[in-house]
Design a protein around this motif. Sequence first.
Motif, PDB file in Angstrom:
ATOM      1  N   GLN A  18       0.829  -1.205   0.000  1.00 36.29           N
ATOM      2  CA  GLN A  18       0.000   0.000   0.000  1.00 36.29           C
ATOM      3  C   GLN A  18       0.868   1.261   0.000  1.00 36.29           C
ATOM      4  N   VAL A  19       1.922   1.217   0.786  1.00 35.40           N
ATOM      5  CA  VAL A  19       2.815   2.380   0.820  1.00 35.40           C
ATOM      6  C   VAL A  19       3.420   2.621  -0.569  1.00 35.40           C
ATOM      7  N   TYR A  20       3.916   1.547  -1.192  1.00 30.23           N
ATOM      8  CA  TYR A  20       4.471   1.699  -2.538  1.00 30.23           C
ATOM      9  C   TYR A  20       3.421   2.267  -3.486  1.00 30.23           C
ATOM     10  N   PHE A  21       2.220   1.738  -3.347  1.00 29.28           N
ATOM     11  CA  PHE A  21       1.132   2.162  -4.232  1.00 29.28           C
ATOM     12  C   PHE A  21       0.822   3.643  -4.062  1.00 29.28           C
ATOM     13  N   GLU A  22       0.634   4.062  -2.834  1.00 24.45           N
ATOM     14  CA  GLU A  22       0.234   5.453  -2.573  1.00 24.45           C
ATOM     15  C   GLU A  22       1.376   6.421  -2.864  1.00 24.45           C
TER      16      GLU A  22
END
Lengths: 467, 467
Positions: A18-22
């Motif tokens: 999620q961090v990579y995505f956001e």
Amino acid sequence: MINFTATYTDQYQLSMAQVYFENGQKEHPAVFDYYFRKLPFDGGYAIFSGLEDLLEILENLKFSEEDLAYLKDQNYSEAFLDYLKNFKFSGNIMAAKEGDVLFPNRPILQVEATIIEAQLIETILLNLLNFQTLIATKASRMRLVAKDSVLLEFGLRRAHGPGGYYASRAAIVGGFDGTSNVVAGKNFDIPVSGTMAHSFIQSYDDEITAFRAFSQVRPKDCVLLVDTYDTLKSGLPNAIKIGKEMEVLGEKLAGIRLDSGDLAYLARESRKMLDDAGLNYVKIAASNQLDEYVIKSLLEQNAPIDIFGVGTNLVTGDPDAALDGVYKLTASNGIPRLKISESLSKVTIPHKKQVYRLMNAKGELIGADAITMREEEEVSRIYDPQEILKSLPVKSYKTEVLLHLVMKNGKRTEESRSLKEIAAYSRERLDSLPMEYKRFDNPHIYKVGISKMLKKEREKLMKKYKK
Amino acid sequence: MINFTATYTDQYQLSMAQVYFENGQKEHPAVFDYYFRKLPFDGGYAIFSGLEDLLEILENLKFSEEDLAYLKDQNYSEAFLDYLKNFKFSGNIMAAKEGDVLFPNRPILQVEATIIEAQLIETILLNLLNFQTLIATKASRMRLVAKDSVLLEFGLRRAHGPGGYYASRAAIVGGFDGTSNVVAGKNFDIPVSGTMAHSFIQSYDDEITAFRAFSQVRPKDCVLLVDTYDTLKSGLPNAIKIGKEMEVLGEKLAGIRLDSGDLAYLARESRKMLDDAGLNYVKIAASNQLDEYVIKSLLEQNAPIDIFGVGTNLVTGDPDAALDGVYKLTASNGIPRLKISESLSKVTIPHKKQVYRLMNAKGELIGADAITMREEEEVSRIYDPQEILKSLPVKSYKTEVLLHLVMKNGKRTEESRSLKEIAAYSRERLDSLPMEYKRFDNPHIYKVGISKMLKKEREKLMKKYKK
């Protein structure tokens, strides 16, 4: 039988994803190495197993509707959940051939994918490969000492729940001939076999009635368990009677099974009694807490045992609970990455790599694998990645490429190999490994070295990180 | 997620079933006991786990079309395959309550069914109960020493393949608070948690950028892994900076995780640094090859660790590879049955039975379970089943019935219990067990005795079989 969806993972993989995505990093490419640091069983090699299962699962991996509903309740953002809805693994995988002999600290498999995809498959990859490699290695040790005796895996009841399913498969990779596990037999095309339980014999009023009932209904695979009451005084005389009755009916008693007591002594006495009765074709099977050491000892005593049934000690890998395989980042977003540590043995090796096996002019193993940058053309010397003073000139040796492209853009590059094929390959690879690497006590240490270019790259990065 | 059909069994169960079937014994009733002989981990008790999963599977157990097609190729008769087509488990099960404390050599579960049905469920029963009981017991040992600290299970990557799914569940039964295993969390309603991997931090150009990215996207569960570069010189100062940044945004850093080095020392130094920075609410999590002994040692050193993340040593049950649970015939076709052996400890206990826990007038455990015939009303003395000279008068004690009817004619008799409920029950049962049975070194031996009537029945049968 066993269905995997993408929630077969650790929660932190999803958080990191999620961090990579956001953060706009979802398309960043990454490279991860799978390898282990310590050989199991204090042995000199390991046997690679589980790759076919992994590739099949990765080709079909996705989040189910139920998974997505659950994750929604776990406070993941809508945008990220939308991404997960369409998640599939679309990366490349370079891997050793399943069944090959492996040594520590060299890449067994490399994953090249977006960092989210590479991260989301980590847990299932480690879970499948660590376990099957442990069990295939254990099985191969029994095969080494059992020579041409039949080895059957009987461990499902003591396996770690459904882990037993893959244990049965890995046992075959390591050299076993069959399993008692019906579902594994069905799905992996493994010969299934079995004899009878003590309860079967106890459920009849006497032993011979039980034996006779079995021999009449299952004449083709009749192996009589002879230790329920008294092996030599009751079990053997009754088995011989049944063997004779079967001959009259044109059938042949397949075997007897010893499951308690001194197996060497009982096997010898049983053989004598069977032979004296003209039943020299009847095989002797033995079971009861067997492992590679017990099998070795029995055969060193010339115990006339034809078939070994192995359970707990095989399917659990006892005394080693797990293979310590790890999955380490070696490049991301085009930049080589390093995990540093105070111990050089724990410092990773950066970059996309290739691994070569070294052989002399006759094609015999010289006992060393060379790790290089993926595109290096020639290696003249390899360096111990932990002992900086040690190196070995290797220019004169022939090489064999060990890492092959097995998955490209999420699709397998080749037909899946059958378990029989993998087991035969493994046997061949293990046969070609000199005996000193295979002995149980203080085996010779197989060398794994890195090329000069890789050594320099690693040192450069270490300096950079130490700053 | 993990689907079981009736081929999740050993082949000999099917062979024996066919013999019973062809021999007109298919309706013969049988009684089997499930119990173990040796406590795991040299401990003083075990924790019963896996029952709910077993019951759910048994209620739905059948042979699939694919199973039947496969078995047809394995040379089973048409008539027998027709029987298997309609196979379902329609027997009764008496069992201990899941989560209860268990001791060796007493029935934990009794199956009463036709002999074919009882036999066909043996393997799956042993496979599920042996493993989960092993892991729940291991988990409970960590809970005992961890007192009120948070215990999280992180073991999927080193678990035995899909066995990890049940390991996560069993860990909760034994007293863990959460798991990293997402699918287990989803299906068993277990809190899932996790932090971040070293690869996450390495994938950024520096540590603080990685920390910041995580804290911004996942502010509610931000636990920063601080040992990638240097725990006290880099990880802690950076974590403190992020903690301060989060405060400005109205958020709170949840914790830091230590994953290498001397955990006691690093925890103490980290606590000091965090407190000095006004971050006394930030929790300290520790991981890295933890087990009950390491946790005990850390807490004896007053290491200020709030959360322990445990992996391999929990989910594999290391150093014990398996619980030695067995499934023994105690009656068939209305006749009590016995497995004899030269060792009294291996002679089974015949008949349908009941087990009672004995307590004093205040309801405190006195350290003994009594095994009786199912219908016995009163027991005045119990006898050691192995040491024939030992007995204990028990007339004055209160009793609690331990075996309950959980399945009748193949249907569960009660609503399934939630995992939370089972874990709470287990905690209560373990709390009520005096400390001397729970210590790790030379624990007190809990007594298990049989009634006079059962002793006589057993002796009578032993005489009969010895003839």
